[in-house]
Design a protein around this motif. Structure first.
Motif, PDB file in Angstrom:
ATOM      1  N   ARG A 150       0.814  -1.206   0.000  1.00  0.00           N
ATOM      2  CA  ARG A 150       0.000   0.000   0.000  1.00  0.00           C
ATOM      3  C   ARG A 150       0.856   1.268   0.000  1.00  0.00           C
ATOM      4  NH1 ARG A 150      -4.021  -1.124  -2.220  1.00  0.00           N
ATOM      5  NH2 ARG A 150      -4.767   0.939  -1.570  1.00  0.00           N
ATOM      6  N   ILE A 199       2.065   2.186  -3.511  1.00  0.00           N
ATOM      7  CA  ILE A 199       0.979   2.733  -4.326  1.00  0.00           C
ATOM      8  C   ILE A 199       0.730   4.192  -3.948  1.00  0.00           C
ATOM      9  CG2 ILE A 199      -1.491   2.589  -4.825  1.00  0.00           C
ATOM     10  CD1 ILE A 199      -1.270  -0.437  -4.562  1.00  0.00           C
ATOM     11  N   GLN A 200       0.686   4.457  -2.639  1.00  0.00           N
ATOM     12  CA  GLN A 200       0.448   5.826  -2.184  1.00  0.00           C
ATOM     13  C   GLN A 200       1.574   6.757  -2.606  1.00  0.00           C
ATOM     14  OE1 GLN A 200      -2.278   7.035  -0.940  1.00  0.00           O
ATOM     15  NE2 GLN A 200      -1.404   9.095  -0.815  1.00  0.00           N
ATOM     16  N   ARG A 255       1.153   7.575  -6.239  1.00  0.00           N
ATOM     17  CA  ARG A 255       0.088   8.554  -6.443  1.00  0.00           C
ATOM     18  C   ARG A 255       0.567   9.962  -6.078  1.00  0.00           C
ATOM     19  NH1 ARG A 255      -4.997   9.641  -7.397  1.00  0.00           N
ATOM     20  NH2 ARG A 255      -6.092  11.201  -6.158  1.00  0.00           N
ATOM     21  N   CYS A 283      -4.052  -1.469 -10.041  1.00  0.00           N
ATOM     22  CA  CYS A 283      -3.154  -0.629  -9.257  1.00  0.00           C
ATOM     23  C   CYS A 283      -3.031   0.755  -9.891  1.00  0.00           C
ATOM     24  CB  CYS A 283      -1.788  -1.294  -9.148  1.00  0.00           C
ATOM     25  SG  CYS A 283      -0.532  -0.327  -8.267  1.00  0.00           S
ATOM     26  N   GLU A 338      -5.997   2.862  -9.155  1.00  0.00           N
ATOM     27  CA  GLU A 338      -5.938   3.416  -7.803  1.00  0.00           C
ATOM     28  C   GLU A 338      -4.990   4.619  -7.752  1.00  0.00           C
ATOM     29  OE1 GLU A 338      -5.219   1.903  -3.198  1.00  0.00           O
ATOM     30  OE2 GLU A 338      -5.357   0.451  -4.840  1.00  0.00           O
ATOM     31  N   GLU A 373      -6.704   7.638  -9.171  1.00  0.00           N
ATOM     32  CA  GLU A 373      -8.034   7.881  -8.628  1.00  0.00           C
ATOM     33  C   GLU A 373      -8.425   9.355  -8.832  1.00  0.00           C
ATOM     34  OE1 GLU A 373     -10.525   7.466  -4.417  1.00  0.00           O
ATOM     35  OE2 GLU A 373      -8.385   7.032  -4.497  1.00  0.00           O
TER      36      GLU A 373
END
Length: 291
Positions: free
Chosen positions: A55, A58-59, A62, A108, A111, A114
Motif C-alpha cells: 500500500r 501505491i500511495q 500517487r 493498481c 488506484e 483515482e
C-alpha cells in the motif's frame, strides 16, 4: 485530465507510436494532449506496479504523480506508453497465461490515478509469432522452465483481457491486432489523443510506406496528393490494396528462432487468434480498431 495508458503488448510497437506522437507535437498541443514514454513509467510507476500489494508504494506513486500534474499545465489528456504497464517481459508467459499480472497492475494504476478517467489501449499480436519472440527474450533457464510447465497451445489473449476487465471494470478499453497496425496507425493515435477521425496527422503513413516496395511507396504518395480525409473509405480501401500487393516479405515476416516452431504451429495459432479477435470485436464494452 484523462489518463490514456498504451500498454503494449511487448514486440508489437517498439516505440513507433511515440515517434508518431512526437511528429505531431504541435497538433497534440492544440488539442491539449501530452505524452510520456518509458522514463515516466520507470521513475514514477514501476516500483508500485512491481509490488502492487504494498500500500505504501501505491500511495507514494500517487503522490509523485500528483506532484507532476502542474507540469502538464492545461492538458486534457496524458498519454503514457510502454508495454511494461501490463508486465515485464519476464511475466509475458507465466502460470500458463499471457501476462497473468496484467489485471492487478492495471487495477493498481486505476488506484494511483483515482479521480482521473483512465483509458487502456493494447495492441495484440498473433501468438504464433509472439510466443517464440517472448520465449527467446528469456534466459535459457527461464525459457526451459516455461516450456516444461506451460501448455503453449492453451495460451490465448482472451484470458488476459478478461483478467483486466474483472479487476479494472471501469477502464475504457481499446484493442487492435498488431498485424493491422500499418493500416490503423493514425487511427490509434487519434483515438488515444481524442482527435476527430478526420484529423490529419503528419507521418501517419510512414510505417506503411516502410513495409512496401518502391511502387507501393509511389502509390501511397499519389494518394496523399489527393488530400483525402483519413476516414475516407475509398482511401482506406486503396491503402489496404497497396499493402496486400506491395508488402515486402522481408519487412513483414520474421525468423522465429525457436526450436521446433513450425509453419504448421503458426497456422494453427493464427486460426485461433482470428477467432479470439472476432470475439473481442463483438464485445460491447471493448472498442476494436479495424482497417
Amino acid at each position: 485530465m484523462k489518463v490514456v495508458v498504451h500498454a503494449g503488448v511487448a514486440h508489437s510497437d517498439d516505440g513507433r507510436l511515440l515517434d508518431l506522437l512526437k511528429a505531431n507535437t504541435q497538433v497534440l498541443g492544440q488539442w491539449n494532449v501530452a505524452y510520456r514514454g518509458f522514463s515516466t513509467y520507470k521513475n514514477y510507476f514501476r516500483t508500485a506496479l512491481d509490488s502492487f500489494e504494498n500500500r505504501q508504494s501505491i500511495q507514494r506513486a500517487r503522490e509523485e504523480f500528483l506532484k507532476q500534474i502542474p507540469n502538464y499545465g492545461n492538458f486534457d489528456r496524458l498519454i503514457l506508453s510502454t508495454p511494461r504497464f501490463i508486465g515485464e517481459i519476464e511475466t509475458a508467459i507465466m502460470d500458463g497465461q499471457f501476462y497473468p499480472l496484467a489485471g492487478q497492475r492495471i487495477a493498481c494504476l486505476v488506484e494511483i490515478f483515482e479521480g482521473f478517467e483512465v483509458e487502456l489501449f493494447i495492441g495484440l499480436r498473433n501468438p504464433g509469432s509472439f510466443i517464440p519472440r517472448a520465449l527467446m527474450s528469456q534466459p535459457e533457464s527461464q525459457r526451459q522452465r516455461i516450456l516444461r510447465q506451460t501448455d503453449l497451445s492453451c495460451l490465448s489473449w482472451l484470458a488476459m483481457i478478461d483478467n483486466i476487465r474483472d479487476l479494472a471494470p471501469n477502464v475504457n478499453f481499446t484493442v487492435w491486432s498488431n498485424e493491422d497496425t500499418p493500416l490503423v496507425w493514425g487511427d490509434i493515435a487519434r483515438a488515444m489523443a481524442g482527435l476527430p477521425e478526420n484529423a490529419v496527422l503528419s507521418e501517419e503513413y510512414s510505417l506503411l510506406s516502410s513495409l512496401v516496395s518502391g511502387t507501393g511507396k509511389q502509390e501511397i504518395q499519389n494518394l496523399m496528393q489527393k488530400k483525402s480525409a483519413p476516414c475516407d473509405p475509398s482511401l482506406r480501401s486503396e491503402l489496404s490494396r497497396i499493402f496486400d500487393e506491395y508488402a515486402m516479405p522481408d519487412a513483414i515476416e520474421e525468423e522465429l528462432d525457436l526450436e521446433g516452431w513450425s509453419d504448421e504451429i503458426v497456422s494453427a495459432f493464427t486460426e485461433l487468434y482470428e477467432q479470439d479477435l472476432a470475439m473481442l470485436e463483438a464485445m460491447p464494452d471493448i472498442k476494436f480498431l479495424r482497417p
